[in-house]
Design a protein around this motif. Sequence first.
Motif, short mmCIF file in Angstrom:
data_model
loop_
_atom_site.label_atom_id
_atom_site.label_comp_id
_atom_site.label_asym_id
_atom_site.label_seq_id
_atom_site.Cartn_x
_atom_site.Cartn_y
_atom_site.Cartn_z
N PHE A 71 43.36 43.69 34.40
CA PHE A 71 44.58 44.38 33.58
C PHE A 71 44.17 45.50 32.69
CE2 PHE A 71 47.48 44.34 30.18
CZ PHE A 71 48.88 44.72 31.02
N LEU A 72 43.42 45.13 31.69
CA LEU A 72 43.24 46.06 30.68
C LEU A 72 42.16 47.02 30.89
CD1 LEU A 72 43.74 47.12 27.83
CD2 LEU A 72 41.91 45.44 26.86
N GLY A 73 41.00 46.77 31.52
CA GLY A 73 40.20 48.02 31.98
C GLY A 73 40.64 48.83 32.99
N ASN A 74 41.12 48.13 33.96
CA ASN A 74 41.79 48.95 35.31
C ASN A 74 42.87 49.60 34.72
OD1 ASN A 74 41.72 48.99 38.28
ND2 ASN A 74 43.71 48.23 37.92
N TYR B 121 41.61 52.78 32.97
CA TYR B 121 40.91 53.93 33.84
C TYR B 121 42.11 54.56 34.51
CZ TYR B 121 36.52 51.05 33.66
OH TYR B 121 35.37 50.44 33.32
N ASN B 122 43.30 53.80 35.21
CA ASN B 122 44.08 54.42 36.32
C ASN B 122 44.89 55.29 35.34
OD1 ASN B 122 43.71 53.62 39.12
ND2 ASN B 122 43.20 51.65 37.88
N ILE B 123 45.31 55.19 34.16
CA ILE B 123 46.19 55.95 33.37
C ILE B 123 45.40 57.06 33.00
CG2 ILE B 123 47.54 56.48 31.07
CD1 ILE B 123 48.09 53.12 31.22
N TRP C 37 45.49 56.39 41.90
CA TRP C 37 45.71 56.00 40.60
C TRP C 37 46.85 55.20 40.55
CZ3 TRP C 37 41.31 56.60 38.75
CH2 TRP C 37 40.61 57.74 38.63
N VAL C 38 47.95 55.56 41.18
CA VAL C 38 49.21 54.68 40.97
C VAL C 38 49.20 53.25 41.64
CG1 VAL C 38 51.67 54.56 41.88
CG2 VAL C 38 50.97 56.71 40.89
N ALA C 39 48.26 53.15 42.72
CA ALA C 39 47.97 52.02 43.32
C ALA C 39 47.17 51.34 42.45
CB ALA C 39 47.29 52.21 44.75
N GLY C 40 46.30 51.75 41.69
CA GLY C 40 45.32 50.96 40.71
C GLY C 40 46.28 50.42 39.56
N LEU C 41 47.34 51.41 39.42
CA LEU C 41 47.93 50.77 38.35
C LEU C 41 48.95 49.50 38.79
CD1 LEU C 41 49.46 53.91 36.70
CD2 LEU C 41 47.99 52.13 35.64
N GLY C 42 49.28 49.55 39.92
CA GLY C 42 49.95 48.51 40.59
C GLY C 42 49.13 47.31 40.70
N LEU C 43 47.73 47.31 40.82
CA LEU C 43 46.75 46.52 40.62
C LEU C 43 47.00 45.63 39.58
CD1 LEU C 43 44.33 44.73 41.29
CD2 LEU C 43 42.81 46.77 40.89
N SER C 44 46.78 46.45 38.38
CA SER C 44 46.94 45.94 36.84
C SER C 44 48.30 44.88 36.75
CB SER C 44 46.87 46.99 35.82
OG SER C 44 45.63 47.50 35.94
N MET C 45 49.47 45.39 37.46
CA MET C 45 50.48 44.56 37.22
C MET C 45 50.35 43.35 38.12
SD MET C 45 52.60 46.25 35.15
CE MET C 45 50.92 46.78 34.12
N ILE D 95 47.90 41.66 38.70
CA ILE D 95 46.94 40.83 38.00
C ILE D 95 47.82 40.29 36.57
CG2 ILE D 95 45.00 40.73 36.31
CD1 ILE D 95 44.17 40.90 38.98
N ALA D 96 48.45 40.88 36.02
CA ALA D 96 49.48 40.53 34.96
C ALA D 96 50.44 39.43 35.37
CB ALA D 96 50.22 41.46 34.36
N LEU D 97 50.94 39.80 36.64
CA LEU D 97 51.97 38.78 37.27
C LEU D 97 51.15 37.39 38.13
CD1 LEU D 97 54.42 41.32 38.31
CD2 LEU D 97 54.58 39.87 36.31
N GLN D 98 49.87 37.47 38.04
CA GLN D 98 49.39 36.38 38.79
C GLN D 98 49.51 36.55 40.06
OE1 GLN D 98 46.94 33.65 36.86
NE2 GLN D 98 46.96 35.86 36.19
N GLN D 99 49.74 37.63 40.70
CA GLN D 99 49.85 37.61 42.14
C GLN D 99 48.56 38.17 42.84
OE1 GLN D 99 53.04 36.89 43.56
NE2 GLN D 99 53.66 36.41 41.91
N MET D 100 47.91 37.16 43.14
CA MET D 100 46.45 37.35 43.35
C MET D 100 46.40 37.92 44.91
SD MET D 100 45.50 36.88 40.75
CE MET D 100 43.55 37.34 41.14
N ALA D 101 47.23 37.46 45.77
CA ALA D 101 47.08 38.05 46.99
C ALA D 101 47.59 39.54 47.11
CB ALA D 101 48.18 37.47 47.94
N LEU D 102 48.68 39.87 46.38
CA LEU D 102 49.06 41.42 46.13
C LEU D 102 47.79 41.85 45.62
CD1 LEU D 102 51.14 43.72 46.50
CD2 LEU D 102 52.00 42.85 44.13
N ALA D 103 47.10 41.50 44.39
CA ALA D 103 46.13 42.24 43.68
C ALA D 103 44.87 42.50 44.58
CB ALA D 103 45.46 41.26 42.43
N GLU D 104 44.68 41.56 45.69
CA GLU D 104 43.40 41.80 46.40
C GLU D 104 43.84 42.88 47.43
OE1 GLU D 104 40.50 39.09 49.25
OE2 GLU D 104 42.43 38.34 49.14
#
Length: 215
Positions: free
Chosen positions: A134-137, A140-142, A169-177, A179-188
Amino acid sequence: MPSPRYFYCTLAIAVVIFIACLLMAGPMRPGLPVVTDLPVRLAYIQSHLAVWQLGWLFWMAAALSLLLFCCLLASAIPQSPVRQFGLLLVALGIAPDLAAETLYAFVFPAMISASSSVELLHFIDQLAMHLTGFLGNGLYNIGGLILTLLLLLHKPGLKLWIFPGILAWVAGLGLSMAIALQQMALAEALTAFSMALSTAWFVLIAYKLWIKADV
């Protein structure tokens, strides 16, 4: 102007990131939070410690490589406070990312060996995941997105080459979101998409900027 050394440096960066991604998608995956059964993950990490730590060392190198690429990319953009802010965000992302990777690579296995409680291991796991994912990623992406938008502003003739980078970069920000929402399949899924696209884009934009160099 042509600068082949920047292009070859970007190729080396892409190779490091590619290896890190292969390790994460392969031998590291059973120990990652995408697997929901924590005791199963802990047992896997204990029995595959060498490859687990090697994988995180590659991700540490990938983090530093990303910062290096952003510095190279910034060299193609005129100096401005916004450019410096973008670079600063990427650099700030290094601290939580490396801290999380150190926790995963060395602290987590040591705690497993010391028979720490499952509750404490779960806390460290969640802390490390949010620090890196969430934080590091996010930083990076912003930061990378700011630099890429500045590149588009400065070199509009490269827009067809730049747009995939914006998407990465936008997809990377989606990854951070995710993670924050604990949607691990989506994060992967977003990790796979964003890392594949961004790594390919690094090489493509480096070719256009420092080999072709006609815009």
